[in-house]
Design a protein around this motif. Structure first.
Motif, PDB file in Angstrom:
ATOM      1  N   ALA A  69       1.047   0.178  -5.957  1.00  0.00           N
ATOM      2  CA  ALA A  69       1.347  -0.315  -5.253  1.00  0.00           C
ATOM      3  C   ALA A  69       1.538   0.900  -3.457  1.00  0.00           C
ATOM      4  N   THR A  70       1.202   0.465  -2.567  1.00  0.00           N
ATOM      5  CA  THR A  70       1.361   1.181  -1.818  1.00  0.00           C
ATOM      6  C   THR A  70       2.504   0.687  -0.111  1.00  0.00           C
ATOM      7  N   LEU A 168       4.533   7.023   4.220  1.00  0.00           N
ATOM      8  CA  LEU A 168       4.054   6.430   2.973  1.00  0.00           C
ATOM      9  C   LEU A 168       4.511   6.808   1.562  1.00  0.00           C
ATOM     10  N   VAL A 169       4.868   5.275   0.896  1.00  0.00           N
ATOM     11  CA  VAL A 169       5.026   5.501  -0.611  1.00  0.00           C
ATOM     12  C   VAL A 169       4.636   5.325  -1.471  1.00  0.00           C
ATOM     13  N   ALA A 185       4.051  -3.836 -10.513  1.00  0.00           N
ATOM     14  CA  ALA A 185       3.909  -3.230  -9.714  1.00  0.00           C
ATOM     15  C   ALA A 185       3.932  -4.486  -8.496  1.00  0.00           C
ATOM     16  N   ASN A 186       3.149  -5.055  -7.591  1.00  0.00           N
ATOM     17  CA  ASN A 186       3.127  -5.998  -7.048  1.00  0.00           C
ATOM     18  C   ASN A 186       4.492  -6.862  -6.880  1.00  0.00           C
ATOM     19  N   ALA A 413       7.060  -2.131   4.924  1.00  0.00           N
ATOM     20  CA  ALA A 413       5.836  -3.087   4.845  1.00  0.00           C
ATOM     21  C   ALA A 413       5.294  -2.818   3.323  1.00  0.00           C
ATOM     22  N   ILE A 414       4.434  -3.954   2.810  1.00  0.00           N
ATOM     23  CA  ILE A 414       3.611  -3.517   1.684  1.00  0.00           C
ATOM     24  C   ILE A 414       2.496  -3.266   1.897  1.00  0.00           C
ATOM     25  N   ILE A 415       1.435  -2.216   2.377  1.00  0.00           N
ATOM     26  CA  ILE A 415       0.458  -1.524   3.013  1.00  0.00           C
ATOM     27  C   ILE A 415      -0.484  -2.159   1.592  1.00  0.00           C
ATOM     28  N   ASP A 416      -0.512  -2.221   0.964  1.00  0.00           N
ATOM     29  CA  ASP A 416      -1.669  -2.324  -0.068  1.00  0.00           C
ATOM     30  C   ASP A 416      -1.215  -2.947  -1.423  1.00  0.00           C
ATOM     31  N   ASP A 417      -1.555  -4.156  -2.014  1.00  0.00           N
ATOM     32  CA  ASP A 417      -1.373  -4.537  -3.103  1.00  0.00           C
ATOM     33  C   ASP A 417      -1.895  -3.810  -4.490  1.00  0.00           C
TER      34      ASP A 417
END
Length: 732
Positions: A69-70, A168-169, A185-186, A413-417
């Motif tokens: 996740a990003t 980004l992480v 992960a989510n 902020a959650i960029i990609d699940d």
């Protein structure tokens, strides 16, 4: 005469040529390479074993899937609190520290416990570490049930990876179940975002409570300081005029200063006018200009006077001059009237100035007495100002905190699940095999150098010469797949071999050492198994092949072997002769080789050293000198036995055989020490069984030089190729 020759040779042998090789202090890469070549079999075996283990481990490991996740993590652009003592969460001024803190928060136990609780993972977690896999193979792995064990298993599979040159992480979670990996992960990124928001809200609430108490306390201090200032002002009659501190004395002092200034100005003006009017040397127009009364009338007189003077200048006469004097007298009269009134005015102004000065001095004295009141009042007033600023600042921060608490902004902020992974993350066969091969090679190289460091056997010719202080007279290469009898006869049976050439070189070197014939050479070694008997036999064959009469004596009365290597059947020998059981006619035995005779050892006695030191042995050698060109004695090893020391004292020189990569350097030094203590004449060393194909540092190479034989058959060439191939396979 023969005895004199023996003494001369023996004395010359006491001072053999010693070649000292300077030890190398610099790094020699060739030595490193030769070390690797010598131990390449061990390196290859260890590399192969490690590679096999890596293969077995890879094939036996279960598949692991990674879900990612990003997150985007921003630093806060504004601060709710700008006071150091109010920053409950710490002021992270360095960007690296800030982001490292965020990474550790993602991998915190609190977050792990919360995710485990939310997803109910108590019995669904499994470790993916290699150590756990090994424990599972061995059947000693236990399933984690305690909270701390569950958290450890969770954190083992969780990793955080920052994306370079960005905010980004990537949050990774590894699991053997791809759906579980994506789900966890989510859950991790969602829980981290939620905990960050709650932490900010809690921090804002705590700050608001603290600020409300601080504002209340500051307001009370402000009211108290204002009340004290007001009371003090009333008690001391202090008046504020245009934001300035005033009293009756200060007002009086200000008025006196203004009056004094005005009197001083008038006095200076009057004195200046009096001085101009009194100075008759100045022009009349300037003196008239100083008058302040009837100026227009006087100016008219001056104009009339100027007109009369102009007429008189054109047409002088007495009447005009009379009129001129009358006008001048009239102007002078007005000037004198004004000048006569000025001294009284000046004196009055001086009296007024003195009065004002006295009043001012009294007012200043009174003001000095009131100075302490002003200081106290100023202190109280500053306290009021400070308390008022603090109150206003705290009140402003309280309003900001209240607004921020209502907003509750988040910098996460959650960029990609995370998506369900379709391919396994590990184990990677190619990576594991590469790592296994590299690790095995490193271990093999380390073991090779460790073994090289711990091994003090003879491996370097220069080092051997330096330590022994003796020259190496020859180097005999190693020969494989030969019996002891075959090795002893190589010089004659295979004259074109590298071994035969080595012994012919040794024969030449011994000629320069001895300088005469009929000499006795004692061949020995430090320990058993170093090839001294083979050396003695091949050197004797080399002398015999050159046409010299050679006598080979087997003086090893403890473990004789020459009669077997030369295929001589003898029931009696040296021991029987020394004991007086036989005479010289039965002692010497002929061999299958021309010019070479052998005295076998005979029956083994109980005390060999006593027999070897008997007069019969000396007489035997003296007789042999008259009948043979070269006498070679094969004796026992030096260490542990006295026989070698006796034989070394009887011989003209002693040749010491040293087996390469087998004889310990300490054994060589100890043997030389014993021989030198016995005053033995040492000719030099023979380095025996040198494996030149292993890359030793011996400084000689016979492996690449062969005699060209036109009669060499194709079968012989094929045989050489087969031997070379088999040798290579053996080395591998």
């Amino acid at each position: 005469m023969q005895q004199d020759k023996h003494n001369t040779s023996h004395n010359r042998g006491n001072h053999p040529q010693r070649l000292e090789a300077k030890p190398q202090d610099t790094l020699d890469l060739r030595e490193f390479w030769k070390t690797l070549v010598r131990h390449k079999r061990m390196i290859l075996v260890m590399s192969g074993a490690t590679l096999a283990l890596a293969l077995l481990f890879t094939l036996g490991s279960k598949n692991v899937y990674r879900a990612t996740a990003t997150l985007q993590i921003e630093r806060e652009s504004t601060k709710v609190m700008n006071f150091d003592f109010l920053e409950l969460s710490g002021d992270i001024r360095d960007t690296r520290d800030f982001y490292q803190t965020q990474f550790e928060l993602i991998r915190s136990r609190a977050l792990a416990a919360q995710v485990i609780k939310d997803l109910k993972l108590d019995d669904k977690l499994s470790s993916t570490s290699p150590l756990t896999s090994v424990k599972q193979w061995l059947g000693i792995a236990s399933k984690p049930t305690e909270p701390s064990a569950l958290e450890n298993a969770f954190l083992e599979n969780l990793s955080v990876e920052p994306v370079k040159t960005s905010r980004l992480v990537l949050v990774h979670y590894d699991s053997s179940n791809p759906e579980q990996a994506a789900q966890i992960a989510n859950a991790v990124v969602a829980t981290f975002q939620k905990m960050n928001t709650e932490r900010r809200i809690n921090t804002t609430d705590d700050a608001k409570t603290y600020l409300e108490a601080s504002v209340k306390e500051s307001k009370a201090k402000l009211d108290e300081s204002v009340q004290r200032l007001d009371t003090y002002s009333k008690e001391n009659s202090i008046i504020i005029v245009n934001d300035k501190i005033e009293t009756t004395t200060s007002l009086q002092l200000n008025n006196l200063a203004a009056d004094l200034q005005k009197v001083e100005k008038d006095l200076a003006e009057k004195e200046s006018i009096y001085a101009i009017l009194s100075d008759k040397t100045k022009p009349m127009t300037e003196r008239v200009g100083a008058l302040q009364e009837n100026v227009a009338y006087i100016q008219t007189l001056l104009k009339n006077l100027d007109d009369l003077k102009a007429l008189n200048a054109k047409a002088p006469n007495a009447n005009l001059r009379k009129q001129i004097r009358q006008r001048e007298d009239e102007v002078e009269m007005h000037i004198n009237v004004k000048r006569g009134a000025l001294p009284g005015e000046i004196e009055n102004l001086k009296n007024n100035k003195r009065a004002f000065l006295e009043s001012e001095a009294k007012a200043k004295a009174a003001a000095i007495q009131e100075q302490e009141k002003f200081i106290a009042y100023g202190t109280l007033r500053r306290q009021v100002e400070i308390n008022q600023e603090l109150y206003q600042d705290l009140f402003k921060r309280l309003n900001q905190v209240s607004i921020a608490g209502g907003i509750a902004a988040n910098n996460i902020a959650i960029i990609d699940d995370a998506q369900v992974p379709l391919k396994k993350f590990k184990p990677n066969l190619l990576t594991n095999l590469s790592f296994g091969a590299l690790l095995g090679m490193l271990l093999g190289i380390s073991a090779a150098f460790l073994r090289e460091f711990m091994d003090d056997t003879v491996k370097n010719a220069n080092e051997l010469e330096r330590i022994s202080q003796l020259a190496i007279l020859g180097v005999v290469p190693e020969v494989l797949n030969n019996t002891p009898s075959q090795l002893a006869q190589l010089t004659i049976k295979e004259p074109k071999s590298s071994v035969a050439e080595a012994f012919r070189s040794l024969r030449t070197a011994m000629r320069f050492v001895l300088r005469n014939d009929n000499s006795v050479v004692f061949v020995t070694s430090a320990c058993a198994g170093e090839g001294k008997s083979t050396t003695a036999t091949n050197l004797a064959c080399a002398y015999a092949n050159a046409g010299s009469r050679v006598l080979l004596i087997d003086a090893d009365l403890r473990n004789p072997s020459l009669h077997r290597t030369l295929d001589v059947h003898a029931t009696t020998g040296l021991a029987d002769y020394l004991q007086g059981n036989i005479d010289t006619s039965e002692l010497v035995q002929a061999t299958a080789f021309s010019n070479l005779s052998l005295i076998p050892a005979g029956k083994l006695p109980e005390d060999p050293s006593e027999l070897l030191s008997s007069p019969s042995m000396k007489a035997l050698l003296a007789t042999a000198r008259t009948e043979y060109d070269h006498i070679l004695i094969d004796g026992p090893p030096v260490l542990g036995l006295a026989d070698a020391l006796v034989l070394a004292s009887l011989a003209d020189t002693t040749l010491i055989a040293v087996r390469a990569e087998n004889t310990r350097m300490a054994a060589v030094t100890n043997a030389l020490k014993r021989l030198r203590q016995a005053n033995a004449s040492l000719s030099g060393l023979l380095l025996n069984r040198v494996a030149l194909h292993r890359g030793g540092s011996y400084g000689y190479d016979y492996s690449n030089y062969y005699y060209n034989d036109d009669k060499q058959t194709e079968a012989g060439a094929a045989k050489k190729g087969v031997v070379t191939t088999l040798r290579s396979l053996k080395l591998l």
